[in-house]
Scaffold this active site. Sequence first.
Site, PDB file in Angstrom:
ATOM      1  N   ARG A 144      69.739 -74.077  10.678  1.00 26.19           N
ATOM      2  CA  ARG A 144      68.986 -74.823   9.668  1.00 26.19           C
ATOM      3  C   ARG A 144      68.382 -73.887   8.626  1.00 26.19           C
ATOM      4  NH1 ARG A 144      65.914 -78.520  14.243  1.00 26.19           N
ATOM      5  NH2 ARG A 144      67.609 -80.022  14.551  1.00 26.19           N
ATOM      6  N   CYS A 155      70.582 -71.514  17.140  1.00 21.85           N
ATOM      7  CA  CYS A 155      69.824 -72.760  17.286  1.00 21.85           C
ATOM      8  C   CYS A 155      69.370 -73.154  15.876  1.00 21.85           C
ATOM      9  CB  CYS A 155      68.663 -72.614  18.277  1.00 21.85           C
ATOM     10  SG  CYS A 155      67.346 -71.480  17.776  1.00 21.85           S
ATOM     11  N   GLY A 156      68.363 -74.006  15.762  1.00 18.83           N
ATOM     12  CA  GLY A 156      67.949 -74.445  14.431  1.00 18.83           C
ATOM     13  C   GLY A 156      67.435 -73.295  13.585  1.00 18.83           C
ATOM     14  N   THR A 157      66.530 -72.523  14.146  1.00 19.01           N
ATOM     15  CA  THR A 157      65.946 -71.391  13.426  1.00 19.01           C
ATOM     16  C   THR A 157      66.521 -70.051  13.870  1.00 19.01           C
ATOM     17  OG1 THR A 157      64.252 -71.234  15.115  1.00 19.01           O
ATOM     18  CG2 THR A 157      63.713 -72.558  13.168  1.00 19.01           C
ATOM     19  N   ASP A 214      72.640 -74.516  20.552  1.00 22.03           N
ATOM     20  CA  ASP A 214      72.167 -75.852  20.907  1.00 22.03           C
ATOM     21  C   ASP A 214      72.683 -76.827  19.851  1.00 22.03           C
ATOM     22  OD1 ASP A 214      70.527 -75.566  18.691  1.00 22.03           O
ATOM     23  OD2 ASP A 214      68.637 -75.837  19.771  1.00 22.03           O
ATOM     24  N   HIS A 225      66.273 -43.400  17.591  1.00 22.38           N
ATOM     25  CA  HIS A 225      66.573 -44.797  17.941  1.00 22.38           C
ATOM     26  C   HIS A 225      66.797 -44.937  19.443  1.00 22.38           C
ATOM     27  CE1 HIS A 225      66.541 -45.683  13.779  1.00 22.38           C
ATOM     28  NE2 HIS A 225      67.625 -44.971  13.493  1.00 22.38           N
ATOM     29  N   HIS A 272      70.042 -49.425  14.331  1.00 23.59           N
ATOM     30  CA  HIS A 272      68.757 -48.933  14.849  1.00 23.59           C
ATOM     31  C   HIS A 272      68.443 -49.435  16.252  1.00 23.59           C
ATOM     32  CE1 HIS A 272      66.780 -47.907  10.702  1.00 23.59           C
ATOM     33  NE2 HIS A 272      68.092 -47.711  10.687  1.00 23.59           N
TER      34      HIS A 272
END
Length: 150
Positions: free
Chosen positions: A110, A66-68, A9, A135, A99
Amino acid sequence: MKVIALGCDHAGFDLMQEVISYLQDNNIEFKNFGTYDKQSCDYPVFAGRVARSVLSGECERGVLICGTGIGITIAANRYKGIRAANCANVFMAKACREHNDANILGMGGRVIGTGTAIEILKAFLETEFSQGERHIRRINEMDDMENIEK
Ligand code: RB5
C-alpha cells in the site's frame, strides 16, 4: 542466486504477483509460502514460514510484503539470524545488503508502486554484502544482543 522465499498477507498479495512475474521472467527460482488469495489473513504466519526457510538454508533470501511492509518485517525479525529490511526505495535496498547483509526484503503493497518495487527487488537481489570490517562488527553486535536476557 539460490531459491527466494516469498510470503505476503492479503494487503501484499497484488504486489507479490508482480514480484512472482519478475522472478519467472528472469528465471529466478522461488518458493511461494502464501498467502494465495486476497482473503484477510495474519502476516506473522507468512513471516514465520519465510524466516524459517531462510534460516534452514532451504532458501537463500526472502521477500515479504504486507500493507506497509512494517508488520511482516517486525515479525520476521523476531527470529534469531533474520535481518529483514523494509525498503521503500532503491537506496535503502542497496544499503540493506551492503551494510546490514539483510536476508529478507520487506515491502509495502500500500506504500510503493509496482515499478519502484521491482527496482527495489532487483537492487536487493543483485547487491552483495560489502564485507566491510565495521559492518561485520555491527552485525556481530546485533547477534550478541539476541543473547542478552531481556
Ligand atoms: C493489514 O490490514 C495490514 O495491517 C498489514 O498488511 C500490515 O500493513 C501490517 O503491518
